[in-house]
Write a protein that holds these residues in place. Structure first.
Motif, short mmCIF file in Angstrom:
data_model
loop_
_atom_site.label_atom_id
_atom_site.label_comp_id
_atom_site.label_asym_id
_atom_site.label_seq_id
_atom_site.Cartn_x
_atom_site.Cartn_y
_atom_site.Cartn_z
N GLY A 159 0.79 -1.22 0.00
CA GLY A 159 0.00 0.00 0.00
C GLY A 159 0.83 1.28 0.00
N CYS A 160 2.12 1.18 -0.37
CA CYS A 160 2.97 2.38 -0.41
C CYS A 160 2.53 3.31 -1.54
CB CYS A 160 4.42 1.99 -0.71
SG CYS A 160 5.25 1.20 0.65
N PRO A 161 2.61 4.62 -1.32
CA PRO A 161 2.46 5.55 -2.44
C PRO A 161 3.73 5.52 -3.29
CG PRO A 161 2.91 6.75 -0.40
CD PRO A 161 2.77 5.30 -0.03
N PHE A 162 3.62 5.86 -4.56
CA PHE A 162 4.74 5.79 -5.49
C PHE A 162 5.00 7.12 -6.19
CE2 PHE A 162 4.20 1.38 -4.84
CZ PHE A 162 5.34 0.74 -5.31
N LEU A 163 6.24 7.27 -6.66
CA LEU A 163 6.57 8.42 -7.50
C LEU A 163 7.35 7.88 -8.70
CD1 LEU A 163 6.65 11.55 -7.79
CD2 LEU A 163 8.90 11.48 -6.72
N TYR A 164 6.97 8.34 -9.89
CA TYR A 164 7.73 7.92 -11.08
C TYR A 164 8.94 8.81 -11.23
CZ TYR A 164 9.08 6.59 -15.71
OH TYR A 164 9.82 6.13 -16.77
N VAL A 165 10.12 8.19 -11.24
CA VAL A 165 11.37 8.95 -11.35
C VAL A 165 12.22 8.30 -12.43
CG1 VAL A 165 13.36 9.85 -10.08
CG2 VAL A 165 11.26 9.33 -8.84
N SER A 166 12.27 8.91 -13.60
CA SER A 166 12.93 8.24 -14.72
C SER A 166 14.42 8.03 -14.45
CB SER A 166 12.71 9.01 -16.02
OG SER A 166 13.36 10.26 -15.93
N GLU A 167 15.08 8.96 -13.75
CA GLU A 167 16.52 8.81 -13.48
C GLU A 167 16.80 7.56 -12.65
OE1 GLU A 167 14.60 11.44 -12.98
OE2 GLU A 167 15.73 13.32 -12.89
N LEU A 168 15.81 7.10 -11.89
CA LEU A 168 16.01 5.94 -11.01
C LEU A 168 15.41 4.67 -11.62
CD1 LEU A 168 15.35 7.65 -7.57
CD2 LEU A 168 17.54 6.91 -8.51
N GLY A 169 14.87 4.79 -12.81
CA GLY A 169 14.43 3.61 -13.52
C GLY A 169 12.93 3.32 -13.50
N GLY A 170 12.14 4.11 -12.77
CA GLY A 170 10.70 3.83 -12.81
C GLY A 170 9.96 4.29 -11.58
N ASN A 171 8.94 3.52 -11.21
CA ASN A 171 8.10 3.87 -10.07
C ASN A 171 8.79 3.48 -8.77
OD1 ASN A 171 5.51 4.97 -11.09
ND2 ASN A 171 5.57 3.07 -12.26
N ILE A 172 8.93 4.45 -7.88
CA ILE A 172 9.67 4.23 -6.62
C ILE A 172 8.70 4.39 -5.45
CG2 ILE A 172 11.66 4.98 -5.27
CD1 ILE A 172 12.53 4.33 -8.07
N THR B 237 14.74 1.04 -4.37
CA THR B 237 14.67 2.49 -4.18
C THR B 237 15.20 3.26 -5.39
OG1 THR B 237 16.88 2.82 -3.26
CG2 THR B 237 15.17 2.11 -1.72
N GLY B 238 15.63 2.53 -6.43
CA GLY B 238 16.21 3.17 -7.60
C GLY B 238 17.39 2.36 -8.10
N VAL B 239 17.57 2.31 -9.43
CA VAL B 239 18.60 1.45 -10.00
C VAL B 239 19.99 2.05 -9.82
CG1 VAL B 239 19.47 0.48 -12.15
CG2 VAL B 239 17.01 0.43 -11.66
N GLU B 240 20.85 1.30 -9.12
CA GLU B 240 22.25 1.67 -8.96
C GLU B 240 23.06 0.39 -8.84
OE1 GLU B 240 23.38 5.19 -6.65
OE2 GLU B 240 21.39 5.10 -5.75
N GLY B 241 24.36 0.52 -8.63
CA GLY B 241 25.23 -0.66 -8.55
C GLY B 241 25.15 -1.36 -7.20
#
Ligand SMILES: Cc1cc2nc3c(=O)[nH]c(=O)nc-3n(C[C@H](O)[C@H](O)[C@H](O)COP(=O)(O)OP(=O)(O)OC[C@H]3O[C@@H](n4cnc5c(N)ncnc54)[C@H](O)[C@@H]3O)c2cc1C
Ligand SMILES: Cc1cc2nc3c(=O)[nH]c(=O)nc-3n(C[C@H](O)[C@H](O)[C@H](O)COP(=O)(O)OP(=O)(O)OC[C@H]3O[C@@H](n4cnc5c(N)ncnc54)[C@H](O)[C@@H]3O)c2cc1C
Lengths: 394, 111, 407
Positions: free
Chosen positions: C302-315, C336-340
């Protein structure tokens, strides 16, 4: 913000709104549909696709379904897109002799008014359904019941209405309804401006109550939640709809003999095979407000019920589950009605578990009512007046 | 004999030391390493076709390799459909490719 | 179904984030910690990764994973593999977690489910032998079976170049790395200009002098359009890889499995040049469509989401301490976002400190550790070898702001 105008504005792009739009456009009306999300994004994409007379009381109830069945079979020719229509009939199955007796009474009542019902004995069930549990006593059949893909039917009506001149405004909210000094409809206020019109149809499904309140009218439409499971593709288990008779036992003043959770969640088997070789298994009936979260306990309860009738299902993977909100009314009949107090305001909502079944007839009579023609069937029993005294309570 | 696809001496990762076991695929007796996913054991045997699409019958194989996409469904005797990329191989497993199904609703009969 | 299991902290995902969180928190105090993962072995995407560091030593994910697993075993953390989570329900005193092996009740819940690959439909992509670039990596590096003898890679991005290099190290021939066809589904990476821009992020990691020079220059002077038009048609070798920015893959051919690909030259803006089509024999094709955070469980919760293209999508909305807007629910790693992987590990440690802090026993002792952990995440991100996107810090700020707004 711009101002446009239309003969009729329909609020809601579900199956009821699109059927109304289609039949109105066919009569030459200039129609605008206002939908807050996507076409069929509400209950009309979170349901099954049965067009049933099998569970209807003979008389007005079943007349509506049968008229709608006829209209849908014509829509196959009239509409621009295919919608997986089939009319294989449907069956109800019985778990006990007591249910068989009640079923027999049901069938006799239907046959008296000339409807294509008949009893099925154990042998007939066995030979059609090789995966059905051994201890099923028998059942009954309604030969004309049909089935569609509800999303495709809604879309098909939408694109055909568009071709006939209707305008669809998606991602647009209705925020208010403007009345002239005499109290008649003069326009619809939306998130993208005013639309001038003398006729508004409230086809907002479970959201029709707040829309009616915009013109000071109370209607007792409440969300009644239902869950559905989708199986992965499998070898065919059967080609038509199966439901359990026990759910109709209340019509005979008898109690259902099921466990406590099944009773609490209102779970009864609905098995619907689809053309893509998946099947849908339903369903539940609960009053839990607008909560759209999947309740896993309900899902498990539905699965147990399905396995009771089809033991083979315990090895078939479930792909996903979804839930929808049926627009319930206290007498389980829809409101298809003009509102005399507010000239130009119409309601076509509250179809509960029959909106797919009744969409075609609803759209047809709405279009007739708005354009001042005689209606195909009488809509007096569906007038919103019948709730006036008890409006608001459940 | 085709060249083996196993990387026996990886310059950075070294060798896999797992027991060789037997299993069958579509009735054919094959060998693989115990505990490696079914899809891997099949690939090492140059087998890429894991199922036929239920409707069209076209050949399908592994796509994502980590359990997300569901493309690699095979039939495992006693278990039903399983994801070949996540299911560890065990001695004696009997595996079949997912098959095309006749469609009783559209009336298509070939399978 | 087995009986309901109980724990204090349940971590979903035994990748670098989940394993680091478990090791950190259990080393600190007497807390029952359980980690579950649907893959047969722990390690997540660490198991398939290795890369060359600036000092030319090799960073090998399998070894890092083995080390984390030992730390966890010594600390008494229970790691259960082959268990899928499919449902979450908030209870008055924690969470009910529904898994393929029964229910688990936990006070605190950390979601560390990582990322998944964006599928990229291309003509012929359902043929056996066509797989995601991540699948090729998993086959070669985790299971040590070649995805094929000779392959072609579609999609030019940080991940496809890194994995192409790994495949070559494993002795697999790569016939080319090209752009996807410029069609309806095409993403920003389709045209050479965008692709070059992406490559500039790899500039430090690219041993080839051309890339180092080209990348830095492009970044500084925004000359990537110029480079796109200068880019040689037959491609260049980056890390010994045949990178072809003026070539697109048109279709994948084969009867029952991959036999060849059809490629063609493209103009500077990505249109196919008629008559340049040619067929190349390969036995596998790897599609690199990019990564997106695997956040379904957060949505179920039930988390709210935010679309953030720099992080790869819906976070799922969360704060800098990795708390979500829901009680006792935390997130770490690629969800939480695409990284290494190194960033994911630092985030796992941060989540552990954040949970300890919220558990509230030794708050004054925990506060400085928590602040250090936040600083560490930033430092690791800044110095990471592989950077998935240059604007990660500012993108993350937007999520933290939304969190404040929600609370
Ligand atoms: C589990 C389940 C199974 C079912 N199975 C069957 C079945 O087998 N057969 C059958 O006949 N029926 C079935 N039903 C019932 C059927 O789905 C519904 O009766 C029908 O879909 C209702 O259609 P509708 O157009 O009234 O509502 P909806 O489809 O919900 O359309 C209403 C639309 O109004 C829009 N709206 C609301 N407020 C606004 C606003 N302010 N501004 C603009 N737009 C607005 C909404 O976005 C929505 O799209 C089932 C229902 C459920 C839940
Ligand atoms: C295919 C692929 C390849 C990658 N390759 C590289 C690379 O080469 N270099 C690089 O820097 N980064 C790479 N990445 C990015 C990678 O996500 C990070 O490097 C890092 O592994 C993220 O760590 P994590 O702990 O957040 O998630 P992961 O390492 O992805 O771990 C998440 C774990 O959660 C488990 N899980 C997910 N959902 C469920 C569920 N419902 N139930 C149970 N378990 C579940 C998964 O099985 C997985 O083991 C790759 C990502 C992907 C998807």
């Amino acid at each position: 913000m711009t101002t446009e105008s239309a003969d009729v504005v329909i609020i809601g792009g579900g199956i009821i709104g699109m059927a109304t739009a289609y039949y109105l456009a066919k009569l030459g009306s200039d129609v605008v549909v206002v939908e807050k999300g996507e076409i069929a994004g509400g209950t009309s994409s979170k349901c099954d696709g049965n067009i049933l007379a099998i569970d209807k009381e003979p008389g007005f109830d079943s007349q509506m379904s049968l008229e709608s069945q006829k209209l849908v079979s014509q829509l196959v020719m009239e509409l621009d897109e295919e919608f997986e229509y089939r009319a294989p009939g449907s069956i109800l199955v019985c778990e006990s002799d007591e249910e068989m007796e009640a079923a027999e009474m049901w069938v006799n009542r239907q046959k008296e008014v000339g409807l294509p019902f008949r009893m099925l004995d154990r042998g007939e069930i066995r030979s059609e359904w090789k995966y059905m549990a051994d201890d099923i006593h028998g059942g009954l059949e309604c030969a004309t019941d049909s089935t569609v893909n509800p999303v495709l039917l809604t879309y098909s009506m939408a694109v055909t209405a568009e071709r006939l001149g209707a305008r669809l405004k998606t991602h647009t909210w209705v925020t208010g309804i403007r009345l002239d000094p005499s109290g008649a409809v003069e326009g619809v206020e939306t998130s993208s401006g005013l639309i001038r019109t003398k006729h508004v149809v409230n086809a907002a499904g479970v959201w029709s109550k707040p829309i009616a309140q915009m013109v000071g009218i109370e209607i007792p439409v409440e969300p009644r939640k239902g869950h559905i499971l989708v199986s992965s593709r499998t070898e065919s288990i059967g080609t038509r709809k199966v439901m359990e008779f026990s759910y109709l036992m209340s019509k005979f003043g008898k109690e259902r003999k099921v466990d406590q959770l099944t009773e609490q969640y209102g779970v009864a088997l609905v098995f619907e095979p689809t053309a893509s070789q998946n099947f849908l298994i339903g369903s539940s009936r609960e009053f839990v407000g607008f909560d759209m979260k999947i309740n896993v306990d309900v899902i498990r309860c539905i699965a147990r019920r399905a396995i009771r009738f089809f033991p083979v299902m315990k090895d078939i993977p479930v792909l996903r589950s979804y839930c929808g909100l049926r627009p319930w009314t206290p007498d389980h009949l829809p409101i298809v009605s003009r509102v005399e107090e507010v000239p130009g305001f119409y309601i076509a909502a509250g179809h509960e578990g029959d909106g797919i079944s009744l969409a075609a007839i609803t759209g047809k009579v709405m279009s007739e009512c708005i354009t001042g023609q005689e209606t195909t069937i009488s809509i007096e029993p569906l007038h919103y007046n019948r709730f006036k005294k008890e409006a608001g309570k459940r | 004999m085709r060249k083996s696809l196993r990387i026996n001496h990886h310059p950075l990762l070294g060798e896999m030391d797992k027991k060789v076991i037997s299993f069958t695929y579509n009735g054919e007796k094959l060998q693989g390493l115990e505990g490696e996913p079914i899809a891997v054991a099949l690939l090492a045997n140059h087998i890429r076709i894991l199922r036929r699409h239920e409707e069209s019958g076209s050949a399908r194989g592994l796509y994502c390799g980590i359990g997300h996409c569901m493309e690699c469904r095979v039939e495992l005797l006693g278990k039903g459909q399983v994801r070949a990329c996540l299911t560890p191989l065990k001695e004696g497993m009997e595996i079949r490719e997912g098959s095309r199904l006749p469609n009783a609703i559209t009336g298509r009969v070939d399978s | 179904m087995s009986e309901v299991q109980q724990t204090d902290l349940l971590i979903v995902g035994a990748g670098p984030a989940g394993l680091s969180a478990a090791a950190t928190i259990s080393a600190d105090r007497d807390f029952r910690v359980m980690v579950i993962d649907e893959f047969p072995e722990p390690g997540g995407r660490l198991l398939g990764q290795f890369h060359e560091e600036r000092n030319h030593s090799w960073w090998i994910g399998k070894i890092v994973a083995a080390d984390l697993i030992i730390q966890n075993t010594l600390a008494g953390v229970m790691i259960q593999c082959g268990v899928s989570v499919y449902g979450l329900e908030l209870l008055p005193d924690g969470w009910r977690v529904l898994t393929s092996k029964g229910d688990i009740r936990t006070k605190y819940l950390l979601l560390a489910t990582g990322a998944a690959e964006v599928p990229m439909p291309i003509s012929g992509w359902t043929l056996p032998g066509v797989m995601s670039i991540g699948a090729a990596q998993v086959m070669a590096n985790v299971h040590q079976v070649k995805p094929g003898e000779r392959g072609y890679i579609v999609g030019v991005n940080v991940l496809s170049l890194a994995i192409a290099k790994e495949l070559v190290v494993a002795g697999i021939e790569i016939e080319g790395i090209a752009l996807p066809p410029d069609d309806l589904f095409a993403m920003e990476e389709t045209n050479p200009v965008a692709a070059i821009e992406l490559l500039t992020r790899l500039s430090d990691a690219a041993p080839a002098p051309w890339m180092r020079w080209g990348g830095k220059l492009a970044q500084k002077m925004k000359l990537s359009r110029l480079i796109a038009s200068c880019f040689p048609k037959k491609g260049v070798k980056v890390w010994d890889l045949p990178l072809q920015l003026r070539t697109a893959l048109v279709s994948i051919q084969g009867v029952d499995q991959v036999e060849s690909v059809i490629v063609a030259d493209v103009t500077r803006s990505g249109e196919i040049i008629e008559g340049s089509q040619r067929e190349i024999e390969v036995d596998f094709v790897a599609i690199a469509g990019g990564l997106y955070p695997l956040a379904e469980l957060a949505a179920l919760a039930g988390c709210p989401f935010l679309y953030v293209s720099e992080l790869g999508g819906n976070i799922p909305v969360h704060n800098e301490r990795l708390k979500t807007t829901l009680p006792n629910l935390y997130v770490a790693g690629n969800i939480t976002g695409v990284e290494g992987a190194q960033v994911a590990m630092a985030q796992g440690r941060l989540a552990a400190h954040s949970i300890s802090y919220d558990a509230g026993w030794f708050a004054c002792e925990e506060e400085p550790k928590l602040l250090d952990a936040i600083a560490e995440v930033k430092e690791v991100r800044r110095s990471a070898m592989i950077q998935f996107h240059p604007e990660i810090d500012s993108a993350r700020k937007r999520i933290y702001e939304l969190f404040e707004h929600w609370m």
